[in-house]
Scaffold this motif. Structure first.
Motif, PDB file in Angstrom:
ATOM      1  N   GLU A   1       0.817  -1.223   0.000  1.00  0.00           N
ATOM      2  CA  GLU A   1       0.000   0.000   0.000  1.00  0.00           C
ATOM      3  C   GLU A   1       0.844   1.263   0.000  1.00  0.00           C
ATOM      4  OE1 GLU A   1      -3.510  -1.036   2.876  1.00  0.00           O
ATOM      5  OE2 GLU A   1      -4.013   0.715   1.661  1.00  0.00           O
ATOM      6  N   ALA A   2       2.032   1.183   0.581  1.00  0.00           N
ATOM      7  CA  ALA A   2       2.916   2.364   0.618  1.00  0.00           C
ATOM      8  C   ALA A   2       4.316   1.924   0.186  1.00  0.00           C
ATOM      9  CB  ALA A   2       2.934   2.943   2.032  1.00  0.00           C
ATOM     10  N   PRO A   3       4.437   1.450  -1.067  1.00  0.00           N
ATOM     11  CA  PRO A   3       5.717   0.866  -1.499  1.00  0.00           C
ATOM     12  C   PRO A   3       6.883   1.853  -1.428  1.00  0.00           C
ATOM     13  CG  PRO A   3       4.200   1.085  -3.365  1.00  0.00           C
ATOM     14  CD  PRO A   3       3.420   1.401  -2.127  1.00  0.00           C
ATOM     15  N   ASP A   4       6.632   3.129  -1.705  1.00  0.00           N
ATOM     16  CA  ASP A   4       7.733   4.091  -1.705  1.00  0.00           C
ATOM     17  C   ASP A   4       8.237   4.342  -0.289  1.00  0.00           C
ATOM     18  OD1 ASP A   4       7.350   4.166  -4.386  1.00  0.00           O
ATOM     19  OD2 ASP A   4       6.311   6.101  -4.414  1.00  0.00           O
ATOM     20  N   GLY A   5       7.288   4.593   0.619  1.00  0.00           N
ATOM     21  CA  GLY A   5       7.679   4.821   2.017  1.00  0.00           C
ATOM     22  C   GLY A   5       8.363   3.600   2.608  1.00  0.00           C
ATOM     23  N   PHE A   6       7.865   2.427   2.228  1.00  0.00           N
ATOM     24  CA  PHE A   6       8.442   1.185   2.746  1.00  0.00           C
ATOM     25  C   PHE A   6       9.884   1.026   2.242  1.00  0.00           C
ATOM     26  CE2 PHE A   6       9.000  -3.262   3.685  1.00  0.00           C
ATOM     27  CZ  PHE A   6       8.092  -3.573   4.686  1.00  0.00           C
ATOM     28  N   ALA A   7      10.075   1.280   0.940  1.00  0.00           N
ATOM     29  CA  ALA A   7      11.421   1.142   0.370  1.00  0.00           C
ATOM     30  C   ALA A   7      12.390   2.146   0.995  1.00  0.00           C
ATOM     31  CB  ALA A   7      11.359   1.324  -1.154  1.00  0.00           C
ATOM     32  N   GLU A   8      11.885   3.353   1.226  1.00  0.00           N
ATOM     33  CA  GLU A   8      12.713   4.384   1.848  1.00  0.00           C
ATOM     34  C   GLU A   8      13.154   3.949   3.247  1.00  0.00           C
ATOM     35  OE1 GLU A   8      11.890   8.863   3.261  1.00  0.00           O
ATOM     36  OE2 GLU A   8      10.908   8.299   1.387  1.00  0.00           O
ATOM     37  N   ALA A   9      12.218   3.345   3.995  1.00  0.00           N
ATOM     38  CA  ALA A   9      12.559   2.845   5.336  1.00  0.00           C
ATOM     39  C   ALA A   9      13.604   1.744   5.247  1.00  0.00           C
ATOM     40  CB  ALA A   9      11.299   2.340   6.036  1.00  0.00           C
ATOM     41  N   LEU A  10      13.457   0.857   4.260  1.00  0.00           N
ATOM     42  CA  LEU A  10      14.448  -0.220   4.083  1.00  0.00           C
ATOM     43  C   LEU A  10      15.828   0.377   3.798  1.00  0.00           C
ATOM     44  CD1 LEU A  10      12.654  -2.936   1.884  1.00  0.00           C
ATOM     45  CD2 LEU A  10      12.868  -2.852   4.362  1.00  0.00           C
ATOM     46  N   LEU A  11      15.843   1.368   2.917  1.00  0.00           N
ATOM     47  CA  LEU A  11      17.146   1.974   2.559  1.00  0.00           C
ATOM     48  C   LEU A  11      17.793   2.593   3.798  1.00  0.00           C
ATOM     49  CD1 LEU A  11      16.391   3.542  -0.913  1.00  0.00           C
ATOM     50  CD2 LEU A  11      18.063   1.750  -0.392  1.00  0.00           C
ATOM     51  N   GLY A  12      16.971   3.213   4.633  1.00  0.00           N
ATOM     52  CA  GLY A  12      17.484   3.793   5.885  1.00  0.00           C
ATOM     53  C   GLY A  12      18.110   2.721   6.763  1.00  0.00           C
ATOM     54  N   ALA A  13      17.470   1.539   6.794  1.00  0.00           N
ATOM     55  CA  ALA A  13      17.972   0.460   7.659  1.00  0.00           C
ATOM     56  C   ALA A  13      19.233  -0.172   7.075  1.00  0.00           C
ATOM     57  CB  ALA A  13      16.894  -0.608   7.815  1.00  0.00           C
ATOM     58  N   LEU A  14      19.384  -0.111   5.762  1.00  0.00           N
ATOM     59  CA  LEU A  14      20.572  -0.725   5.144  1.00  0.00           C
ATOM     60  C   LEU A  14      21.810   0.152   5.340  1.00  0.00           C
ATOM     61  CD1 LEU A  14      18.939  -2.050   1.867  1.00  0.00           C
ATOM     62  CD2 LEU A  14      19.860  -3.433   3.719  1.00  0.00           C
ATOM     63  N   GLY A  15      21.572   1.441   5.645  1.00  0.00           N
ATOM     64  CA  GLY A  15      22.669   2.356   5.942  1.00  0.00           C
ATOM     65  C   GLY A  15      23.441   2.798   4.719  1.00  0.00           C
TER      66      GLY A  15
END
Ligand code: MLT
Length: 238
Positions: free
Chosen positions: A224-238
């Motif tokens: 439902e929020a693929p962009d926000g989700f991907a952004e959060a993942l990128l934040g976690a990957l550092g």
């Protein structure tokens, strides 16, 4: 580049991670596993979430990956807790999305038994017609149909076994204080299956855990929020 292991929700398969795999291409090496009986995986004898966690560990072995950032959504999150119990040394960091640490209430166990019985009788078609609120009220008809298409592609027996496996899972709250890897918790603000209150239980239990709440999303927040989700993942990957 980090390795990212995706663990899918119930009653879907690894294709639910397509938006994230597209968004993170070139930013992480990604592996989205199908649990036994889901997607292209043979059913075999797997009957517990621990079996699913071991299955994911074998998929990492085959890919030559020793340690990965483990990202599980809902049932995938329950499996992430199993993975942590059984393969802790292989967890680089954790991303727990739209999931809960608590075990099921007796009422939920009863409902899961009913789902298993019906899925054995009516197959994935029954499941697709009787889905829990995986998406919020504002999700598009198109996305609802995409989800139903994924569900219809699964085997009734795999759905039944997964339902019973979830009912059998232990309370993971006692595990939280021992988690010593970077942990990100993601939740759709409109998730009614594993609501923000459940996400906060995890965040409060894991030292240093971060919470990202995605406003325009229900339970399948990655869809439902693929962009926000991907952004959060990128934040976690550092
Ligand atoms: C899921 O999305 O994996 C399931 O809805 C989880 C659950 O039923 O607890």
């Amino acid at each position: 580049m980090k390795d990212l292991l995706f663990l899918h929700a119930f009653p879907l398969d690894a294709t639910m991670w397509r938006p994230q795999i597209l968004a993170l291409r070139g930013r992480a090496r990604m592996l989205a596993v199908d649990f036994p009986g889901f997607g292209a995986e043979p059913l075999g004898s797997a009957a517990t979430l621990d079996d699913y966690a071991d299955h994911a560990a074998r998929a990492l072995d085959r890919a030559g990956v020793r340690r990965a950032v483990v990202c599980g959504l809902s049932m995938g999150g329950y499996v992430a807790f199993s993975f942590l119990r059984r393969h802790r040394e292989r967890v680089d960091a954790l991303i727990l999305a739209d999931t809960r640490a608590e075990a099921d209430s007796p009422e939920t166990v009863e409902r899961r038994r009913h789902v298993a019985e019906q899925a054995r009788r009516g197959g994935a078609e029954w499941m697709a017609d009787n889905l829990p609120p995986l998406l919020s009220d504002v999700a598009s008809a198109n996305l609802r149909e995409r989800v139903r298409v994924i569900v219809r592609a699964q085997s009734g027996e795999a759905i039944a076994r997964a339902s019973l496996a979830m009912a059998d899972r232990p309370d993971s709250r006692p595990l939280l204080a021992s988690i010593d890897v970077a942990t990100l918790v993601i939740v759709g603000a409109m998730d009614t299956i594993t609501p923000p209150a459940s996400a906060r239980v995890i965040v409060e239990g894991v030292r240093g855990a971060r919470l990202v709440e995605l406003p325009q999303a229900g339970h399948l927040a990655n869809l439902e929020a693929p962009d926000g989700f991907a952004e959060a993942l990128l934040g976690a990957l550092g």
